[in-house]
Design a protein around this motif. Structure first.
Motif, PDB file in Angstrom:
ATOM      1  N   ALA B 284       0.800  -1.238   0.000  1.00 53.51           N
ATOM      2  CA  ALA B 284       0.000   0.000   0.000  1.00 53.51           C
ATOM      3  C   ALA B 284       0.829   1.284   0.000  1.00 53.51           C
ATOM      4  CB  ALA B 284      -0.944  -0.007   1.202  1.00 53.51           C
ATOM      5  N   CYS B 285       1.962   1.290   0.706  1.00 52.88           N
ATOM      6  CA  CYS B 285       2.698   2.558   0.797  1.00 52.88           C
ATOM      7  C   CYS B 285       3.208   3.007  -0.569  1.00 52.88           C
ATOM      8  CB  CYS B 285       3.832   2.479   1.821  1.00 52.88           C
ATOM      9  SG  CYS B 285       5.142   1.320   1.445  1.00 52.88           S
ATOM     10  N   TYR B 286       3.465   2.036  -1.475  1.00 51.59           N
ATOM     11  CA  TYR B 286       3.974   2.423  -2.797  1.00 51.59           C
ATOM     12  C   TYR B 286       2.889   3.006  -3.689  1.00 51.59           C
ATOM     13  CZ  TYR B 286       8.169   0.285  -1.127  1.00 51.59           C
ATOM     14  OH  TYR B 286       9.271   0.008  -0.361  1.00 51.59           O
ATOM     15  N   SER B 287       1.630   2.847  -3.283  1.00 54.07           N
ATOM     16  CA  SER B 287       0.572   3.560  -4.003  1.00 54.07           C
ATOM     17  C   SER B 287       0.803   5.060  -3.858  1.00 54.07           C
ATOM     18  CB  SER B 287      -0.805   3.214  -3.439  1.00 54.07           C
ATOM     19  OG  SER B 287      -1.178   1.924  -3.859  1.00 54.07           O
ATOM     20  N   PHE B 322      -5.049   0.994   7.482  1.00 52.57           N
ATOM     21  CA  PHE B 322      -4.662   0.199   6.315  1.00 52.57           C
ATOM     22  C   PHE B 322      -3.428  -0.614   6.664  1.00 52.57           C
ATOM     23  CE2 PHE B 322      -6.985   2.169   2.669  1.00 52.57           C
ATOM     24  CZ  PHE B 322      -7.544   3.270   3.318  1.00 52.57           C
ATOM     25  N   GLY B 323      -3.379  -1.831   6.133  1.00 51.46           N
ATOM     26  CA  GLY B 323      -2.175  -2.639   6.238  1.00 51.46           C
ATOM     27  C   GLY B 323      -1.421  -2.563   4.931  1.00 51.46           C
ATOM     28  N   LYS B 324      -0.210  -3.159   4.885  1.00 53.41           N
ATOM     29  CA  LYS B 324       0.551  -3.016   3.647  1.00 53.41           C
ATOM     30  C   LYS B 324      -0.038  -3.826   2.509  1.00 53.41           C
ATOM     31  CE  LYS B 324       4.517  -6.013   4.889  1.00 53.41           C
ATOM     32  NZ  LYS B 324       4.337  -7.290   4.269  1.00 53.41           N
ATOM     33  N   GLU B 325      -0.765  -4.873   2.840  1.00 50.57           N
ATOM     34  CA  GLU B 325      -1.485  -5.624   1.822  1.00 50.57           C
ATOM     35  C   GLU B 325      -2.781  -6.155   2.427  1.00 50.57           C
ATOM     36  OE1 GLU B 325       1.854  -8.109   0.754  1.00 50.57           O
ATOM     37  OE2 GLU B 325       1.205  -9.678   2.124  1.00 50.57           O
ATOM     38  N   PRO B 326      -3.692  -6.644   1.604  1.00 52.04           N
ATOM     39  CA  PRO B 326      -4.960  -7.118   2.156  1.00 52.04           C
ATOM     40  C   PRO B 326      -4.746  -8.125   3.282  1.00 52.04           C
ATOM     41  CG  PRO B 326      -5.098  -7.028  -0.237  1.00 52.04           C
ATOM     42  CD  PRO B 326      -3.674  -6.708   0.124  1.00 52.04           C
ATOM     43  N   ASP B 331      -1.294  -0.172  10.294  1.00 50.49           N
ATOM     44  CA  ASP B 331      -0.384   0.667  11.067  1.00 50.49           C
ATOM     45  C   ASP B 331      -0.531   2.107  10.577  1.00 50.49           C
ATOM     46  OD1 ASP B 331       1.761   1.335   8.967  1.00 50.49           O
ATOM     47  OD2 ASP B 331       1.678  -0.846   8.822  1.00 50.49           O
ATOM     48  N   PRO B 332      -0.117   3.083  11.386  1.00 48.47           N
ATOM     49  CA  PRO B 332      -0.308   4.492  11.003  1.00 48.47           C
ATOM     50  C   PRO B 332       0.399   4.869   9.696  1.00 48.47           C
ATOM     51  CG  PRO B 332       0.203   4.335  13.343  1.00 48.47           C
ATOM     52  CD  PRO B 332       0.407   2.960  12.764  1.00 48.47           C
ATOM     53  N   TYR B 333       1.585   4.308   9.469  1.00 48.76           N
ATOM     54  CA  TYR B 333       2.357   4.634   8.265  1.00 48.76           C
ATOM     55  C   TYR B 333       1.587   4.263   6.992  1.00 48.76           C
ATOM     56  CZ  TYR B 333       6.255   3.854   4.879  1.00 48.76           C
ATOM     57  OH  TYR B 333       7.077   3.840   3.777  1.00 48.76           O
ATOM     58  N   HIS B 334       1.129   3.006   6.926  1.00 44.21           N
ATOM     59  CA  HIS B 334       0.396   2.609   5.725  1.00 44.21           C
ATOM     60  C   HIS B 334      -0.977   3.272   5.655  1.00 44.21           C
ATOM     61  CE1 HIS B 334       3.566  -0.503   5.617  1.00 44.21           C
ATOM     62  NE2 HIS B 334       3.427  -0.338   4.314  1.00 44.21           N
ATOM     63  N   THR B 335      -1.538   3.597   6.800  1.00 40.71           N
ATOM     64  CA  THR B 335      -2.839   4.274   6.805  1.00 40.71           C
ATOM     65  C   THR B 335      -2.706   5.664   6.193  1.00 40.71           C
ATOM     66  OG1 THR B 335      -3.472   3.058   8.772  1.00 40.71           O
ATOM     67  CG2 THR B 335      -4.740   5.051   8.276  1.00 40.71           C
ATOM     68  N   TYR B 336      -1.731   6.426   6.677  1.00 44.21           N
ATOM     69  CA  TYR B 336      -1.560   7.775   6.144  1.00 44.21           C
ATOM     70  C   TYR B 336      -1.247   7.731   4.643  1.00 44.21           C
ATOM     71  CZ  TYR B 336       0.177  12.222   4.775  1.00 44.21           C
ATOM     72  OH  TYR B 336       0.338  13.384   4.063  1.00 44.21           O
ATOM     73  N   LEU B 337      -0.299   6.880   4.262  1.00 41.48           N
ATOM     74  CA  LEU B 337       0.135   6.882   2.861  1.00 41.48           C
ATOM     75  C   LEU B 337      -0.951   6.371   1.917  1.00 41.48           C
ATOM     76  CD1 LEU B 337       3.864   5.882   3.331  1.00 41.48           C
ATOM     77  CD2 LEU B 337       2.962   8.110   2.657  1.00 41.48           C
ATOM     78  N   SER B 338      -1.785   5.452   2.389  1.00 43.29           N
ATOM     79  CA  SER B 338      -2.895   4.993   1.551  1.00 43.29           C
ATOM     80  C   SER B 338      -3.870   6.139   1.306  1.00 43.29           C
ATOM     81  CB  SER B 338      -3.637   3.841   2.228  1.00 43.29           C
ATOM     82  OG  SER B 338      -2.781   2.736   2.373  1.00 43.29           O
ATOM     83  N   LEU B 339      -4.201   6.857   2.374  1.00 47.66           N
ATOM     84  CA  LEU B 339      -5.121   7.990   2.220  1.00 47.66           C
ATOM     85  C   LEU B 339      -4.494   9.066   1.336  1.00 47.66           C
ATOM     86  CD1 LEU B 339      -6.395   8.196   5.918  1.00 47.66           C
ATOM     87  CD2 LEU B 339      -7.790   7.576   3.913  1.00 47.66           C
ATOM     88  N   ALA B 340      -3.190   9.291   1.512  1.00 45.51           N
ATOM     89  CA  ALA B 340      -2.503  10.305   0.697  1.00 45.51           C
ATOM     90  C   ALA B 340      -2.540   9.905  -0.777  1.00 45.51           C
ATOM     91  CB  ALA B 340      -1.062  10.476   1.184  1.00 45.51           C
ATOM     92  N   SER B 341      -2.371   8.615  -1.042  1.00 43.21           N
ATOM     93  CA  SER B 341      -2.439   8.139  -2.428  1.00 43.21           C
ATOM     94  C   SER B 341      -3.827   8.396  -3.007  1.00 43.21           C
ATOM     95  CB  SER B 341      -2.111   6.646  -2.482  1.00 43.21           C
ATOM     96  OG  SER B 341      -2.393   6.127  -3.759  1.00 43.21           O
ATOM     97  N   LEU B 342      -4.853   8.097  -2.197  1.00 46.41           N
ATOM     98  CA  LEU B 342      -6.231   8.287  -2.675  1.00 46.41           C
ATOM     99  C   LEU B 342      -6.571   9.766  -2.864  1.00 46.41           C
ATOM    100  CD1 LEU B 342      -7.917   5.554  -0.470  1.00 46.41           C
ATOM    101  CD2 LEU B 342      -7.659   5.504  -2.973  1.00 46.41           C
ATOM    102  N   ALA B 343      -5.904  10.635  -2.090  1.00 46.70           N
ATOM    103  CA  ALA B 343      -6.147  12.070  -2.247  1.00 46.70           C
ATOM    104  C   ALA B 343      -5.494  12.593  -3.525  1.00 46.70           C
ATOM    105  CB  ALA B 343      -5.607  12.823  -1.030  1.00 46.70           C
ATOM    106  N   LEU B 344      -4.430  11.909  -3.954  1.00 44.31           N
ATOM    107  CA  LEU B 344      -3.733  12.320  -5.185  1.00 44.31           C
ATOM    108  C   LEU B 344      -4.360  11.680  -6.414  1.00 44.31           C
ATOM    109  CD1 LEU B 344       0.134  12.105  -4.658  1.00 44.31           C
ATOM    110  CD2 LEU B 344      -1.204  14.139  -5.181  1.00 44.31           C
ATOM    111  N   LEU B 345      -4.613  10.365  -6.318  1.00 41.05           N
ATOM    112  CA  LEU B 345      -5.144   9.601  -7.452  1.00 41.05           C
ATOM    113  C   LEU B 345      -6.631   9.423  -7.195  1.00 41.05           C
ATOM    114  CD1 LEU B 345      -2.267   6.971  -7.419  1.00 41.05           C
ATOM    115  CD2 LEU B 345      -2.348   9.112  -8.689  1.00 41.05           C
ATOM    116  N   ARG B 346      -7.360  10.463  -7.501  1.00 40.08           N
ATOM    117  CA  ARG B 346      -8.749  10.584  -7.044  1.00 40.08           C
ATOM    118  C   ARG B 346      -9.695   9.697  -7.841  1.00 40.08           C
ATOM    119  NH1 ARG B 346      -8.350  15.070  -3.981  1.00 40.08           N
ATOM    120  NH2 ARG B 346     -10.541  15.648  -3.951  1.00 40.08           N
ATOM    121  N   VAL B 347     -10.624   9.065  -7.126  1.00 42.48           N
ATOM    122  CA  VAL B 347     -11.653   8.266  -7.814  1.00 42.48           C
ATOM    123  C   VAL B 347     -13.028   8.703  -7.341  1.00 42.48           C
ATOM    124  CG1 VAL B 347     -10.300   6.187  -8.273  1.00 42.48           C
ATOM    125  CG2 VAL B 347     -11.387   6.453  -6.054  1.00 42.48           C
TER     126      VAL B 347
END
Ligand SMILES: [Zn+2]
Lengths: 400, 382
Positions: B284-287, B322-326, B331-347
């Motif tokens: 997830a963090c690489y998203s 969010f976890g790093k994979e399903p 953890d907070p790191y993957h949670t923040y970065l997943s949300l950040a990815s979704l804020a950038l790559l909007r759907v």
């Protein structure tokens, strides 16, 4: 007596630590961010650690204390830094420290500090050896060769560990590069003259290539191993990458030989697993480095771009330059299709920049690439649909 | 999976991060030396879900701001051995884990009152400020809309100066520890927010960044290291935040740029998520790291953002986060970065309902546009 499995009795309960008044963690305000509900063992060890740091105590017992803190929190960089300071100050032997580090590294492969501390120990060993003119037998235990052996054993367990590969590159660049001011010969028991040292260094590079091959043999998709291979071949001996990027000099014969050897090797590996992106990225990297046009690989690539029918079979005459896809391959291979389209696009680009080229031939080349990208976007690599459509779009602009 | 049923569980993610802000179990002792970063992931996730104000109290937010300011240090000289260099360093520590002075209320009342900003003195060899923590502390304060009146800008500049190495790279703490592109990025991001690059050698740092470019088109953490998503983001963002006068040195050649785009796009896996390195599984963090890197190259349109959102949807844990994979532990790191990815790559639409609406993100600073704007407006030295 309160005790913990990992670190033994609490320091507060140890008579030999009675002289120290522990310093509890700084009292935080009412709303601290992410406070940790410390275990009793951690609180105890860090209370004593703060106290010895404040007192500036550099002694053998502090080694024990920092080990406890590190075992409870391997990311405690202050404990690591202080531990190193103690080792230097009391001239602590390095061999036992190194043995302990082997254990800690294996348990905490993903912790930056574990690897950084090892670097400092190796540099300290080199320093002690050069100052003692090789007499410091304790430091010899940390020879770069021993280190490479240890790293290899760790990589067998965690084949793509980033820190471990990075550390291996550091060891090689520090002790086996002609560009470094340190050399592994510092650790050798019999002195070497310059010629012997250089021959030895070259033999180490061969060993390193053999090591990479064993890693790739275990997993042909281990991109860390491919990257390491690139490093050994094109950065470590001479900095071929630098040479190529800045066009400073022609490749010498030896470098040309390495390029040829690497192209053959990678083609063989592609034949075994035609969809392996790591091998394709590697072969692209080597071609670009040596400034060899992609089109030189056209006859190699073509069989991989077709559906079944052209795989290797035992009765065929084997063309060593152009190994055929193994019979179990899933064809066409998307990376091969991409490569073929790139051949056409790059040829068009070369034609376009040449003075007397005709617009028609440029277009003709690009027209051959477009259906390949289309097949990738619609059939063979739909995950990257937008990317392939983008490539088509760019080509169409050039054509119009 | 039926379309129309996909939900981004913002409330649960906010609650998950809020729990971490209030406390971490003792089994995660490793967090002790990175609490300011964990705080940033949690506050950042609350900022992205736009639930910071409704989920937390004013007194809590004020308390967190105070706590962060308690981590600002005024350290002793950069190099105690040399008399010529008498500069002190500022910046923030990760938390009080090595702090040894007495809290102010325990100090003797006969000490003279001063108007100096509240910064504690520290011995930088034992309790140093940390570059990455300084960046996360500043962004956290911006999320909490602090006015930065207490920021010791000279101290921060001195920290930047004290951590830059001869090869242009930066260490996290002055004179100690490893040096790599993560610290170069945080140094550059801080200079960008301060709008002041005078403390560092930008040209040398750019040369260092470029030495980390690999044959695959991505960047490694250090020269010759394998190309990876995180370092690639750090390098591309760094090259983009520099002031205009460095723009030409900081730009990639067109061939390099195309190769980087190709490699980043190649990292999107068939399941929709991104891997960090060639032939690895999605995480997830690489998203964020790969997605934001493409955004920085102005090629965000090449990403299959719906597939990416589908992957991240599956990485959501039922307890929030969010976890790093399903099915992985969140953890907070993957949670923040997943949300950040979704804020950038909007759907939006076609199965992705209102819950997927997120505030816009500044891909260079890695904060919402509003928070990034606040940081830049309030940090700029006058
Ligand atoms: Zn991850």
């Amino acid at each position: 007596m309160a005790k913990t499995e990992e670190t033994g009795p609490l320091y507060a309960a140890r008579p030999e630590w009675k002289d120290i008044t522990p310093i509890p963690q700084y009292a935080e305000n009412a709303n601290p961010i992410a406070p940790i509900f410390y275990t009793e063992a951690y609180k105890d060890a860090t209370d004593y650690f703060r106290a010895v740091v404040k007192a500036g105590e550099l002694s053998p017992r502090v080694l024990e204390l920092t080990e406890s803190v590190i075992r409870l929190n391997p990311a405690h960089y202050s404990a690591w830094q202080y531990r190193y300071k103690v080792i230097v100050a009391i001239n602590s032997p390095l061999a036992p420290e190194h043995a302990l580090m082997n254990e800690l590294a294996t348990n905490h492969l993903k912790t930056y500090q574990v690897w950084h501390h090892r670097r400092l120990l190796l540099l300290l060993a080199a320093k002690r050896l050069s100052e003692s003119k090789g007499e410091d037998k304790d430091a010899i235990a940390l020879s770069p060769e021993t280190e490479l052996g240890f790293i290899a054993s760790v990589l067998k367990k965690d084949e793509k560990n980033y820190h471990t590969w990075a550390f291996r590159q550091w060891v090689l660049a520090t002790f086996f590069s002609p560009l470094s001011n340190l050399s592994s010969t510092l650790f050798s028991t019999s002195p070497m003259n310059e010629e012997e040292a250089s021959a030895y260094r070259l033999s180490m590079l061969d060993d390193e290539i053999a090591f990479v091959e064993s890693m790739l043999h275990a997993d042909i998709r281990n991109n860390s191993a491919w990257n390491h291979r690139f490093f050994i071949n094109f950065k470590l001996g001479t900095d071929v990458v630098m040479k190529s990027t800045h066009n400073v000099a022609e490749f010498d014969n030896e470098e040309k030989d390495i390029v040829g050897r690497e192209l053959s090797y990678t083609k063989e590996k592609i034949a075994l697993a035609p969809n392996n992106a790591s091998a394709w990225n590697y072969i692209r990297g080597v071609l670009e480095l040596a400034k060899i046009p992609f089109s030189s690989l056209t006859s190699f690539v073509l069989p991989y771009t077709r559906s079944h029918g052209q795989e290797a079979d035992d009765d065929q005459i084997i063309d060593l330059d152009n190994p055929l896809p193994s019979s179990s391959s899933d064809l066409p291979a998307p990376p091969a299709l991409e490569f073929l389209a790139d051949i056409y696009e790059r040829d068009a680009e070369t034609l376009r920049s040449a003075e007397q080229s005709e617009q028609a031939t440029v277009k003709e080349k690009l027209q051959k690439a477009i259906p390949i990208w289309r097949s990738l976007s619609e059939d063979h690599d739909v995950t990257r649909k937008k990317y392939w459509e983008h490539r088509i779009h760019i080509a169409q602009i050039t054509c119009s | 999976m039926s379309l129309g049923s996909l939900k981004l569980n913002k409330g649960a993610h906010a609650n998950f991060c809020k729990r971490f802000l209030f406390g971490i179990p003792g089994t995660f002792a490793e967090a002790d030396s990175s609490r300011a970063a964990i705080g940033f992931y949690c506050l950042g996730a609350l900022d992205l879900t736009e639930l910071l104000e409704s989920k937390t109290k004013v007194t809590e937010r004020d308390g967190w701001r105070e706590w962060i300011w308690e981590q600002q240090v005024r350290g002793n000289t950069v190099s105690p051995s040399s008399d010529t260099n008498q500069e002190y360093v500022g910046g923030f520590r990760p938390g009080p884990f090595m702090r040894m002075d007495e809290p102010p209320n325990l100090k003797h009342s006969d000490e003279p009152e001063t108007d100096e900003p509240v910064v504690s003195t520290s011995d930088i060899s034992t309790d140093p400020p940390h570059l990455i923590m300084t960046y996360t502390a500043i962004l956290s304060l911006a999320i909490l809309r602090d006015d930065f009146a207490r920021l010791d800008r000279v101290g921060v500049r001195n920290l930047l100066r004290a951590t830059q190495q001869d090869d242009g790279s930066f260490t996290a703490t002055p004179g100690q520890g490893e040096a790599d592109v993560r610290m170069v990025y945080t140094a550059f991001a801080i200079c960008n927010m301060l709008d002041d690059w005078s403390a560092i050698d930008v040209e040398k740092a750019i040369i260092f960044i470029k030495s980390c470019y690999t044959y695959e088109g991505g960047f490694g953490q250090y020269a010759a290291n394998e190309a990876t998503g995180g370092p690639t983001y750090c390098c591309l963002a760094s090259l983009r935040v520099v002031p205009k006068e460095y723009a030409s040195q900081a730009s990639l050649t067109e061939e390099q740029r195309q190769k980087t785009i190709r490699w980043l796009v190649q990292n999107q896996r068939s399941g929709g998520g991104f891997c960090g390195r060639t032939e690895k599984v999605a995480d997830a963090c690489y998203s964020f790291w790969c997605g934001a890197a493409l955004k920085i190259l102005d090629e965000g349109a090449l990403i299959e953002e719906r597939a990416n959102a589908h992957f991240l949807y599956r990485c959501q844990a039922s307890v929030g986060g969010f976890g790093k994979e399903p099915d992985d532990r969140p953890d907070p790191y993957h949670t923040y970065l997943s949300l950040a990815s979704l804020a950038l790559l909007r759907v939006r639409g076609d199965g992705f309902d209102e819950s997927w609406a997120l505030p816009r993100l500044d891909p260079l600073l890695n904060a919402t546009e509003e928070t990034a704007k606040w940081a830049r407006e309030h940090l700029r030295s006058n």
